[in-house]
Design an enzyme around this catalytic site. Structure first.
Site, PDB file in Angstrom:
ATOM      1  N   GLU A   1       6.608  95.052  51.742  1.00 35.46           N
ATOM      2  CA  GLU A   1       6.050  96.375  51.990  1.00 35.46           C
ATOM      3  C   GLU A   1       4.922  96.279  52.995  1.00 35.46           C
ATOM      4  O   GLU A   1       4.630  97.239  53.714  1.00 35.46           O
ATOM      5  CB  GLU A   1       5.540  96.978  50.677  1.00 35.46           C
ATOM      6  CG  GLU A   1       5.065  98.408  50.795  1.00 35.46           C
ATOM      7  CD  GLU A   1       4.652  98.971  49.453  1.00 35.46           C
ATOM      8  OE1 GLU A   1       4.719 100.209  49.298  1.00 35.46           O
ATOM      9  OE2 GLU A   1       4.280  98.194  48.563  1.00 35.46           O
TER      10      GLU A   1
ATOM     11  N   GLY B   1      10.768 102.755  41.722  1.00 36.57           N
ATOM     12  CA  GLY B   1      10.267 103.034  40.381  1.00 36.57           C
ATOM     13  C   GLY B   1       9.317 101.941  39.912  1.00 36.57           C
ATOM     14  O   GLY B   1       9.708 101.097  39.088  1.00 36.57           O
TER      15      GLY B   1
ATOM     16  N   GLU C   1      -9.785  97.836  44.490  1.00 32.08           N
ATOM     17  CA  GLU C   1     -10.334  96.984  43.439  1.00 32.08           C
ATOM     18  C   GLU C   1      -9.315  95.926  43.008  1.00 32.08           C
ATOM     19  O   GLU C   1      -9.669  94.751  42.792  1.00 32.08           O
ATOM     20  CB  GLU C   1     -10.734  97.844  42.233  1.00 32.08           C
ATOM     21  CG  GLU C   1     -11.930  98.757  42.469  1.00 32.08           C
ATOM     22  CD  GLU C   1     -11.590 100.002  43.278  1.00 32.08           C
ATOM     23  OE1 GLU C   1     -12.521 100.712  43.683  1.00 32.08           O
ATOM     24  OE2 GLU C   1     -10.382 100.251  43.510  1.00 32.08           O
TER      25      GLU C   1
END
Length: 387
Positions: free
Chosen positions: A241, A121, A368
């Site tokens: 990750e 989340g 970006e």
């Protein structure tokens, strides 16, 4: 650096290959799901990268080489896509680094057994790549007891199947940006307090979800790293990750590239100099990404390395999708031969590759945002003005 596999790694490869061959035998391979996760857990194959767990939580442990070997053999065996990736590769290492003993004891064994699935989340409408703009709030009733969470998360993979969600929420009233955030572990089974809505895609699939929290509860002892330390914990999780899981991802990339190369050879597209040059370039860039990932994991803690890695693979994968369509030619725009309006529209593997890879430079932190982080935190350039 020496990236060769040693005798220990090769012995581990033999064991992994034999286990996969035995458990994937039969006319039909297992499908992604809880049963397969539990099978992996029973074999001890979940949590290989929990290096400082020392097998305490029911998992095997493996060196970095062993983890790469397992990922390679898993891909080579065409094993099912994993549902437990977020719990194993993101939350597990985060609890080892930032969680307390009670949290590790409660959650890690269940992940290692393949019994509890997790979702993440983080992203919200207006707070996707700019994670510090999170607006979901968690209020502690009367200054104690459980937190009550209100807000919305989006692009949440596996939310419709997950048992738990690790949620980044604002726990300090009036706080802004990265201050006053906490990472909470939230049970998903709260009817009336948590609603999951699939995000239907043009392909007819729903790989992502919106999640709405309306007073959902999280226990006070399920705050990872302490209240108000969520930004530090969240950044640590994002770095993981882009850790060993990046190598696993690259093995999947290699399989996709091999499929495109085979198609180019079969159709004759590989005879065109421009196409052949792009194929060679994709292969060379993939090898470079592999060495970069291995060097980073082996202890090269250069500032911005995870951000560079995200820029590299996102652009590479998007270009591969474009190349796949170039190799396919005109048939790339056609649907399946047996298409019928009463059935969901189905894309083939390369069409899915092209369409999905368009999002690679957006999700997980857009290009970006990655360039901004590198500019400000690595190169020391002036920060961009923010409202």
């Amino acid at each position: 650096m020496d990236f060769a596999f040693g005798p220990e790694d090769e012995a581990f490869r033999h064991e992994a290959r034999a286990w996969l061959a035995e458990h994937l035998a039969g006319d039909l391979p297992p499908v992604p799901g809880r049963a397969w996760e539990r099978e992996l857990g029973t074999g001890g194959w979940i949590g290989l990268g929990w290096s400082d767990a020392r097998g305490t939580y029911g998992n095997r442990t493996a060196t970095l080489g062993g983890q790469v070997v397992w990922a390679e053999e898993y891909a080579r065996a065409h094993a099912p896509a994993r549902l437990g990736h977020l719990g194993e590769n993101l939350l597990g290492p985060t609890l080892l680094a930032h969680g307390d003993a009670a949290q590790r004891t409660r959650f890690l064994p269940a992940i290692a057994r393949g019994e509890e699935l997790w979702c993440q989340g983080y992203s919200e409408p207006g707070a996707g790549s700019d994670l510090a703009a999170v607006r979901t709030v968690a209020v502690r009733a009367d200054g104690g007891g459980a937190y009550r969470i209100s807000g919305q998360k989006t692009w949440t993979s596996h939310a419709h199947e997950a048992d738990w969600c690790f949620v980044l929420a604002r726990t300090t009233p009036g706080s802004r940006r990265h201050h006053g955030l906490s990472l909470l572990l939230v049970p998903m089974g709260q009817p009336g307090r948590i609603e999951v809505r699939p995000i239907r895609q043009l392909s007819g699939d729903a790989d992502f979800n919106e999640v709405f929290f309306d007073g959902a509860e999280a226990r006070a002892e399920h705050v990872v790293g302490g209240e108000g330390n969520g930004w530090r914990v969240a950044l640590g999780l994002l770095a993981r990750e882009r850790g060993v899981s990046t190598l696993t991802q690259q093995i999947g990339f290699a399989a996709e590239l091999a499929r495109v190369i085979r198609l180019a050879v079969r159709t004759g597209a590989a005879e065109e100099p421009a196409v052949r040059d792009r194929l060679v370039r994709q292969w060379a860039e993939l090898q470079t990404m592999r060495w970069h990932a291995l060097r980073t994991l082996a202890g090269d803690d250069a500032p911005g390395a995870p951000n560079v890695a995200k820029l590299l693979w996102a652009g590479w994968h998007r270009r591969l999708g474009e190349l796949a369509m170039q190799v396919r030619g005109a048939p790339a725009v056609l649907g399946p031969d047996d298409w019928h309006p009463d059935r969901p529209y189905r894309l083939d593997a390369l069409q899915r590759l092209f369409l999905f890879s368009r999002a690679d430079t957006i999700y997980g932190g857009s290009d970006e945002i990655q360039r901004g982080i590198i500019a400000e935190r690595v190169l020391g350039l002036p920060k961009e003005a923010r409202p």
